[in-house]
Enzyme design. Sequence first.
Site, mmCIF file in Angstrom:
data_model
loop_
_atom_site.group_PDB
_atom_site.id
_atom_site.type_symbol
_atom_site.label_atom_id
_atom_site.label_comp_id
_atom_site.label_asym_id
_atom_site.label_seq_id
_atom_site.Cartn_x
_atom_site.Cartn_y
_atom_site.Cartn_z
ATOM 1 N N GLU A 207 0.840 -1.194 0.000
ATOM 2 C CA GLU A 207 0.000 0.000 0.000
ATOM 3 C C GLU A 207 0.880 1.251 0.000
ATOM 4 O OE1 GLU A 207 -3.328 0.464 -0.389
ATOM 5 O OE2 GLU A 207 -2.536 2.493 -0.538
ATOM 6 N N LYS B 208 -0.858 7.811 1.684
ATOM 7 C CA LYS B 208 -0.238 8.717 2.638
ATOM 8 C C LYS B 208 -1.279 9.071 3.691
ATOM 9 C CE LYS B 208 0.620 11.906 -0.544
ATOM 10 N NZ LYS B 208 0.216 11.240 -1.786
ATOM 11 N N LYS C 192 8.001 -1.755 -2.139
ATOM 12 C CA LYS C 192 7.471 -0.895 -1.065
ATOM 13 C C LYS C 192 8.597 -0.343 -0.190
ATOM 14 C CE LYS C 192 4.893 1.062 1.932
ATOM 15 N NZ LYS C 192 4.177 2.295 1.652
ATOM 16 N N PHE D 182 9.087 16.027 -1.729
ATOM 17 C CA PHE D 182 9.910 15.481 -0.651
ATOM 18 C C PHE D 182 11.296 16.103 -0.568
ATOM 19 C CE2 PHE D 182 7.980 12.209 1.891
ATOM 20 C CZ PHE D 182 6.766 12.085 1.254
ATOM 21 N N TYR E 264 11.658 19.016 1.337
ATOM 22 C CA TYR E 264 11.551 20.053 2.366
ATOM 23 C C TYR E 264 12.441 19.734 3.559
ATOM 24 C CZ TYR E 264 7.545 21.717 -0.242
ATOM 25 O OH TYR E 264 6.730 22.202 -1.228
ATOM 26 N N CYS F 23 5.695 4.674 9.170
ATOM 27 C CA CYS F 23 6.308 3.925 8.062
ATOM 28 C C CYS F 23 7.799 4.183 7.867
ATOM 29 C CB CYS F 23 5.545 4.220 6.769
ATOM 30 S SG CYS F 23 3.876 3.554 6.805
ATOM 31 N N LYS G 65 10.352 2.914 10.603
ATOM 32 C CA LYS G 65 10.407 1.453 10.774
ATOM 33 C C LYS G 65 10.836 0.746 9.481
ATOM 34 C CE LYS G 65 5.725 -0.276 9.954
ATOM 35 N NZ LYS G 65 5.980 -0.931 8.676
ATOM 36 N N LYS H 23 2.696 14.625 10.932
ATOM 37 C CA LYS H 23 2.510 15.497 9.770
ATOM 38 C C LYS H 23 1.074 16.027 9.803
ATOM 39 C CE LYS H 23 1.267 12.035 6.313
ATOM 40 N NZ LYS H 23 1.523 11.551 4.980
#
Length: 442
Positions: free
Chosen positions: A154, A157, A210, A255, A257, A266, A269, A327
Site C-alpha cells: 500500500e 499517505k 514498497k 519530498f 523540504y 512507516c 520502521k 505530519k
Amino acid sequence: MKVTAIGTGYVGLVTGACLAEMGNHVVCLDVNAEKIRVLNAGEIPIHEPGLLEIVRRNVAAGRLQFTTDVDLAVNHGTIMFIGVGTPPDEDGSADLQYVLAAARSIGARMTDYKVIVDKSTVPVGTADKVRAAVAEELAKRGSTLAFSVVSNPEFLKEGAAVEDFMKPDRIIIGSDDEQATLFMRALYSPFTRNHDRMIVMDLRSAEFTKYAANAMLATRISFMNEMALLAEKVGADIELVRRGIGSDPRIGYSFLYAGAGYGGSCFPKDVKALVQAAQSEGIPLQVLTAVEAANERQKLLLVDKVVARFGADLSGRHFAIWGLAFKPNTDDMREAPALVILRELLRLGATVAAYDPVAMTEAKRQLGELPALSYCQSAEQALEGADALLLVTEWKEFKSPDFDVIKSALKQPVVFDGRNQYEPSLMKVLGIEHHGIGRGTA
Ligand SMILES: NC(=O)c1ccc[n+]([C@@H]2O[C@H](COP(=O)([O-])OP(=O)(O)OC[C@H]3O[C@@H](n4cnc5c(N)ncnc54)[C@H](O)[C@@H]3O)[C@@H](O)[C@H]2O)c1
C-alpha cells in the site's frame, strides 16, 4: 466481490471502506474490540479526511461491516487482505507475528478458495511464509483447499489516504498465479479506468518495491536536512536551493523540504527493517544507515536551536508548541518529532504549552499527563506568556497566523520554525526573531 480486510487500522480501514465504495461487500476484522465498537457506533478511530463519510455511507448501504468475529470474517471474503501492523522487532527487523497470525487464522477456517493479499509492508520472502503458515493450518485439518498468495503493498499517505487509494499513482501486484492476478485486476479496475496503473511483477520484487519507495523518500528528506545544516553555515537559503534543484525534472519538487525530521508509522520502521534485512544478507546499506542517523539528529535540531538561544538550563522557561502529529491532517503520533522535542524540552527543565488541531488526544495517550506539559484549546492560547513558539507540524492553520497576536502573546517575539513556514525577510520586517531550518541568509 466479497472482500475481507484483516486489521482495521489506517490501511485496513481505508482499503475496506474504499473497496465498499466501489460496490464490493467488505468485512473488516480487528482483534481490537474497542476499535470495532467505535466503528459500529458510526464513528472512526482515526482522523483521515473524507473517510467517515465513506464509512457511514457504505455501512448504511449494507456493503461494509466491522467485526471481531474471525469465523465470520474468514468465511466472508474470497479476497482476504492482510493489513495488520508490522512493527520493528528489537533488532529493527519487521515483526511478522501479526501477519502470520492472520495467515494462520485464515488457514484454520477457510472452506473455499481464497486470494490472500499481503497489504502490510513486509520483508522480501514474507509471501512464502504466509503461504507456508496457511498450508500448515490446512494440513492440520487434512484439507487440500486451493489458495493463492499475492503481494499488494500500500502506498497511501496518511492525511490523504482516501484520495491516494481512490486515485492511485500505481497499483503494485506481486503474483505468480494467473487466476489470483485476474481477481486483483477485477477488484482494482474501477480505480484504473482512466489508464492502466497496475504493475504486475513477481512476489519478491513487489515486496521489495514498497521498502525501496519508502527508503528513497526518507533519503530525500535526510539529504535535504543535511544540505540545510550546511546552508545555514555558509549563508545560503535552503528554500531557494530547493526551488533551484526541484526545477530539474530529474529531481522534481516532492519530498525536498528541510524540517524537523521525518516520523510516522512507516519511514522510520521501514528504513530500519531494510537496513536490518540487508545486514542479515551481508550487504550493509551505508546510505540508508546514514539516512536514519541524520534523521535522529534532525529531530533534536529545534531543541539545539532553543538551547543556543536560551542556554542549556531551561528551568523557568516556557515554550509554546504548535503541532504534535507527525505530519498535518492526521492524528498519528507514531515516531513524531514532536515527541522527541517535547521530552527534551521538559528534560532540560522547561514547561510547555502544546496545541494540535486533532492529535492532542493521541498525544495524551502516548505521553500521559505530565505536570510540565499543558494542552491548549487553541493555537493562540498556547502562546500566552511563552518565551518562544516552536512550530513543529505544518498544519494549514499555522501557515498564515496573526503575527501581531504572536508578538503580543509571547514574552519576546521568538519563533523556531521547524517546517520553514514563514519567510525570514517578512519576519524581520515584522520584528520577529525567526529561527528556520537552513535559512542561512536570514
Ligand atoms: N499507516 C500508513 O500510512 C501505511 C501506509 C502504507 C503501508 N502501511 C503498512 O500497513 C500495515 C498496517 O499499518 P497501519 O498503519 O494500518 O497499522 P495500524 O496499527 O493502524 O493497524 C493495524 C491493525 O491490525 C490489527 N490487528 C493486529 N493483529 C490482528 C489480527 N491477527 N487480526 C485482526 N486484526 C489484527 C490491530 O489491532 C490494528 O488495529 C503496516 O505494515 C504498515 O507498514 C501503513
